[in-house]
Design a protein around this motif. Structure first.
Motif, PDB file in Angstrom:
ATOM      1  N   ARG B  76      18.673 -20.384 -18.257  1.00 57.15           N
ATOM      2  CA  ARG B  76      18.240 -19.046 -17.840  1.00 57.15           C
ATOM      3  C   ARG B  76      18.266 -18.871 -16.314  1.00 57.15           C
TER       4      ARG B  76
ATOM      5  N   ARG C  21       6.234 -14.889 -10.060  1.00 54.41           N
ATOM      6  CA  ARG C  21       6.773 -13.768 -10.851  1.00 54.41           C
ATOM      7  C   ARG C  21       8.157 -14.067 -11.412  1.00 54.41           C
ATOM      8  N   GLN C  22       8.916 -14.934 -10.722  1.00 54.80           N
ATOM      9  CA  GLN C  22      10.219 -15.332 -11.265  1.00 54.80           C
ATOM     10  C   GLN C  22      10.011 -16.184 -12.518  1.00 54.80           C
ATOM     11  N   VAL C  24       7.456 -16.022 -14.478  1.00 63.93           N
ATOM     12  CA  VAL C  24       7.006 -15.109 -15.529  1.00 63.93           C
ATOM     13  C   VAL C  24       8.212 -14.460 -16.199  1.00 63.93           C
ATOM     14  N   SER C  25       9.199 -14.039 -15.384  1.00 64.41           N
ATOM     15  CA  SER C  25      10.322 -13.333 -15.996  1.00 64.41           C
ATOM     16  C   SER C  25      11.275 -14.307 -16.704  1.00 64.41           C
ATOM     17  N   GLU C  28       9.820 -14.997 -20.186  1.00 64.09           N
ATOM     18  CA  GLU C  28       9.398 -13.776 -20.863  1.00 64.09           C
ATOM     19  C   GLU C  28       9.209 -13.990 -22.369  1.00 64.09           C
ATOM     20  N   GLU C  29      10.186 -14.744 -22.944  1.00 65.13           N
ATOM     21  CA  GLU C  29      10.129 -14.997 -24.385  1.00 65.13           C
ATOM     22  C   GLU C  29       8.861 -15.737 -24.775  1.00 65.13           C
ATOM     23  N   GLY C  31       6.161 -15.887 -22.949  1.00 62.37           N
ATOM     24  CA  GLY C  31       5.062 -15.012 -22.596  1.00 62.37           C
ATOM     25  C   GLY C  31       3.778 -15.636 -22.060  1.00 62.37           C
ATOM     26  N   SER C  33       0.754 -16.237 -19.451  1.00 62.01           N
ATOM     27  CA  SER C  33       0.127 -15.347 -18.467  1.00 62.01           C
ATOM     28  C   SER C  33       0.295 -15.955 -17.074  1.00 62.01           C
ATOM     29  N   ARG C  34       0.092 -15.132 -16.076  1.00 62.13           N
ATOM     30  CA  ARG C  34       0.156 -15.617 -14.691  1.00 62.13           C
ATOM     31  C   ARG C  34      -0.875 -16.715 -14.464  1.00 62.13           C
TER      32      ARG C  34
END
Lengths: 259, 186, 186
Positions: B76, C21-22, C24-25, C28-29, C31, C33-34
């Motif tokens: 990814r 934040r990168q 986190v993205s 994404e799958e 999921g 939390s921060r």
């Protein structure tokens, strides 16, 4: 450099003059100036710091003297100095002369001390010099630390090929045609085929009362445009009642004759 | 620093696998024997076994590698970049599509520049274009046409579904001029 | 795979530091939390503390790097890269870092010499410096500033972490004088 100064002691006796055959190539001195100092600010700072003087407390007159001595030494040796060094020399000489000039008491309040600007610049330069060595002291990637570089062992993926839409294709074709029009050279003007001229030519052929087969009036080498012009000319001639179109029966060959 | 830590660091930082003899030469100053290094490498490999990073032996030497099981996530980080085709390729394909069958010479006549072999190869590799015959002129140049695969990829049922490309302005004008000339004489 | 192993693998594989934040993205799958990720990063950093690799935070995010103490050995892998920069380059970089945004003219005014184009190019090629705008004066000279990559390469999280350059005595006095003046008028 005065002649009385002792440069060195050779075999116990003092040497006060450079021997004639001892020659320092001017290039060497120039290298010292260029390699050791980053410019006139650096040289000036060196002259001040060499004596452990505070920039504020320093006697500009004294430093100016030393700086100008240095520069004139270089010039005396026919060394081409970077323009920046000479510019600084001029500035220092100006400050020195302004300090020497007597000033009327009334002006003293308004006129800024000519040294202030130079002192400000020297302080800023010294700060940035210190900042530069502080930066160099920070741990730096590629010198003090290195990234981990493991093999990722990713399986090969099928290549994704770019896609094109039909609309892009049409646009590309239109663009190519438009450009082709522009770049095409037109040395051969298309043969002018005017209908009136063609009418005359047909009448000329039919002039002797001959009956000519319709298709024989067309010349294939003239192409489509020629065919069209000939056909238009025939229609014009019919309309004006100058020729007759004869046909023996349905689907039989057409023949043309003058009236 | 222990020799083991140094070897570990060298292997972690090296972008290429390191062979035993390369380690020997990098550590010339420290002078470990080949046997010592061999032992260290075996130890490190077993220390890392089962972890996210593994020390493995490949053809070029020793190398730290992310475990293959991590590939779905690591992948990814490197999303695939889809390239774009050049204008030259697009125009070449468009000319073949609209004017087929055409020779390279025909394409060059319209585009005004030589057609690169690379473009013709790309179009044929993509199976959008194929050679359908040879023109009966000196040199017998190949005639190119689009394929069925081209129609499929562009969601067309037949070539007639290609968007019409309007006739050029100046050609129209010429025709109009002729018509007008006829009218004037009438 | 645990989430922690996945995060570890992503950080080891990424050529650039990764921000929260990168991550986190990228995940994404899954999921997380921060807060979960923040905890994992702190755990990983402490797991690796004292080892050959360490997990540190720079301006661009989190990054694995070899401990500084390993540099003398690791540097042997890249003999050509471990370059020293000239004083002129370092002074130019320092002025841009501490006084940004600055024009070439500003740099020249401080250094008293012309700024070599070669230095500016090197700084930009290294991605330490970039043009961030143009000064609204005649000639619209470019304004230079440091980049995030500069912070990353110098192990900084922000410009405020730049080493302080000691203020001179008399300047301090001046400031104090001003403060005192303000107090007096207040």
């Amino acid at each position: 450099m005065t002649a009385a100064e002792v440069i060195a002691t050779v075999h116990g006796s003092p040497l006060t003059d450079l021997p004639e055959n001892l020659y320092i190539p001017p290039e060497a001195l120039r290298v010292i100036l260029e390699e050791t100092f980053e410019g006139p600010m650096d040289l000036l700072l060196y002259l001040i710091r060499r004596r452990n003087l505070d920039i504020m407390a320093v006697s500009i007159a004294q430093v100016t003297e030393q700086y100008l001595d240095y520069i004139s030494l270089m010039e005396g040796m026919k060394i081409e100095l970077a323009a920046e060094y000479l510019l600084m020399a001029a500035l220092l000489a100006e400050i020195k002369s302004r300090l020497l000039l007597p000033r009327p008491a009334s002006c003293e309040a308004e006129e800024e001390d000519p040294r202030a600007e130079l002192v400000r610049r020297l302080k800023e330069y010294e700060k940035m010099k210190r900042a530069a060595s502080a930066l160099d002291g920070l741990p730096r990637m590629g010198r003090d630390s290195f990234p981990a570089c493991p093999d990722l062992d990713l399986p090969p993926r099928p290549k994704v090929l770019p896609q094109i839409t039909v609309e892009e294709l049409a646009a590309a074709f239109r663009k190519a045609l438009t450009r082709a029009e522009r770049i095409k050279s037109h040395p051969v003007a298309r043969e002018a085929l005017s209908v009136r001229e063609r009418m005359s030519r047909i009448l000329d052929r039919l002039g002797e009362g001959d009956v000519v087969a319709f298709e024989n009036l067309f010349e294939l080498r003239e192409g489509r445009a020629g065919v069209v012009v000939t056909f238009l000319a025939l229609l014009e001639l019919c309309k004006e009642g100058l020729v007759e179109v004869l046909q023996a029966g349905p689907l039989m060959p057409l023949r043309i004759q003058a009236r | 620093m222990t020799l083991k830590q140094i070897v570990e660091a060298l292997l972690l930082a090296s972008p290429e696998p390191l062979e035993l003899r390369q380690l020997v030469s990098l550590l010339e100053e420290e002078g470990p024997s080949r046997e010592e290094l061999e032992t260290i490498l075996q130890e490190l490999a077993s220390d890392y076994r089962g972890r996210v990073l593994e020390l493995i032996r490949v053809a070029g030497g020793w190398r730290f590698q992310l475990r293959r099981e991590m590939a779905p996530w690591v992948g990814r980080l490197f999303p695939e970049k889809v390239g774009r085709y050049s204008r030259a390729l697009l125009e070449t394909l468009a000319i073949i599509a609209y004017r087929q069958p055409v020779t390279r010479g025909d394409i060059e006549a319209i585009r005004g520049v030589a057609v690169s072999s690379h473009i013709m190869r790309t179009l044929q590799d993509r199976e959008w274009v194929k050679i359908v015959g040879h023109k009966e002129v000196p040199g017998r140049p190949a005639l190119y046409a689009t394929t069925e695969n081209f129609l499929n990829d562009f969601n067309l049922q037949s070539l007639s579904q290609l968007p019409p490309v309007s006739v050029e302005e100046d050609e129209k004008t010429e025709e109009q001029r002729e018509t007008e000339a006829v009218r004037a004489t009438a």
